[in-house]
Design a protein around this motif. Sequence first.
Motif, PDB file in Angstrom:
ATOM      1  N   ILE A   1      -1.387   6.251  -1.649  1.00  0.00           N
ATOM      2  CA  ILE A   1      -0.602   6.052  -0.325  1.00  0.00           C
ATOM      3  C   ILE A   1      -0.112   7.782   0.156  1.00  0.00           C
ATOM      4  CG2 ILE A   1       1.645   5.539   0.445  1.00  0.00           C
ATOM      5  CD1 ILE A   1       1.750   2.964  -1.470  1.00  0.00           C
TER       6      ILE A   1
ATOM      7  N   CYS B   1      -3.091   9.034   2.131  1.00  0.00           N
ATOM      8  CA  CYS B   1      -3.279   8.501   3.464  1.00  0.00           C
ATOM      9  C   CYS B   1      -2.063   9.285   4.486  1.00  0.00           C
ATOM     10  CB  CYS B   1      -2.861   6.914   3.458  1.00  0.00           C
ATOM     11  SG  CYS B   1      -4.210   5.962   2.509  1.00  0.00           S
TER      12      CYS B   1
ATOM     13  N   LEU C   1      -3.427  12.503   5.041  1.00  0.00           N
ATOM     14  CA  LEU C   1      -4.550  12.546   6.014  1.00  0.00           C
ATOM     15  C   LEU C   1      -4.143  12.215   7.558  1.00  0.00           C
ATOM     16  CD1 LEU C   1      -7.668  13.082   5.669  1.00  0.00           C
ATOM     17  CD2 LEU C   1      -7.835  10.676   5.210  1.00  0.00           C
ATOM     18  N   PHE C   2      -3.365  11.396   7.511  1.00  0.00           N
ATOM     19  CA  PHE C   2      -3.125  10.808   8.789  1.00  0.00           C
ATOM     20  C   PHE C   2      -1.709  11.161   9.472  1.00  0.00           C
ATOM     21  CE2 PHE C   2      -5.920   7.857   6.713  1.00  0.00           C
ATOM     22  CZ  PHE C   2      -6.947   7.993   7.668  1.00  0.00           C
TER      23      PHE C   2
END
Length: 426
Positions: A191, A194, A197-198
């Motif tokens: 998690i 993510c 990354l985003f």
Amino acid sequence: MASASVSRESVPTSAVFPQGVPRWVPLLLGFLTAVGPISTDIYLPAFPAMEQAFHTDAGNVQMTLSIWFIGLAVGQMTVGPLSDRYGRRMPMLVGNLIYALASAVCAFAPDILTFSIARFIASLGASASLVIPTACVRDMVPDRNAGAKMLSQLVMVMGVVPILAPMLGGLVVAMTSWRVIFWASAAYGAICVCFVLFVLPETLPFQKRVALSPMTLVTRYLTLLRDRGFSSHAMVTGFSTFMQFSYLTAASFVFIKIFGFSPLHFSMLFGVFSVFMIGASQVNGMLVGRIDSGKLLQGAVLVAVTGALLLVGIVVWGNWYAGSAWKHDQIWLIIAAMLMTLAPTGIIFPNAMMGALADHPSLAGAAAALAGTMQYILGALAGVALGMFPTTSALPMAGCMLFGTIMMLLVCAMRPKTAVVSGPAA
């Protein structure tokens, strides 16, 4: 993501957020930083079960915690300068990926050696999320008091997850295998990958990144160590960690083996301690700016020393002078003294850490890494020291906690007078 419609904190603007730092930024950084605490806390209730599963003794299981701390210390020494050279996002992305994969290996480790190796690799990856969010705060908020306030928010967010972590760990141990704990850790790491990354923006502009070479790295660390403002504040955070890790290493054996707590009840008690530490951090956030951060730091250290003295006195009295009937009352007095000792860390950490970083804006990553390394080296030493004593008394834990608080008090007195001046860093 930095639109005007987003609610913002009343903190200085930055190149990343020219209209003010949004409220979700401390939440995100706190969630990422919680990788370290959750990985430490979630498996504490499983120590006795791991001792049986691996057919080993308590000292070897406790040593896995020291191995974890050593890996965090080594990792931070590397990842901090890397983040000053390549930016904040990429090292944190790689670190969380390593953490997730190594945690999955821990989940099916057949013996204590395999588990220890995988745990060490996981700690190298987790070190990125311990040091880089603090550097991100320094990138965005150069003012010392405002930075301490934002770090207090990080402490609150990163503390919520560890409150739930040991409770979850206790439930897992009671209902299924302790190995599920490490599958959950792997999922947490995924998690975080993510989110980095985003969601996470880059807080270190390209033009502010510094060159990286072995000689530059050594020079950078020597420069920091020679600065009394940095070294004194960093040592305060280090001995605070020594005190906390003395508690973390020994508490499960003290309360489960000596006082007969179930893993679930111990987890609930652990959550109570965490609530008080988070509460102290929020009190700190309200007081910073009204009371000088240096004075807050000194007052919190004095409270912790008082609590540790009471803790040692209660344990000594219960072990050698009081009768067996007093054991029930002794438990509650020990818990009260531990609360008094542990809660002030919610004030100590943000003020000492911002004191260490305040005068080194161009070396924020290296400074946060060096301070973090000092913390976890001392934390590992606490685990090693406690591993040398039998788990038949609470006195080793209490004694190590007292040593940590006394050293905090001594190092706190070494701070330069200018270190407590409020306002923007130089």
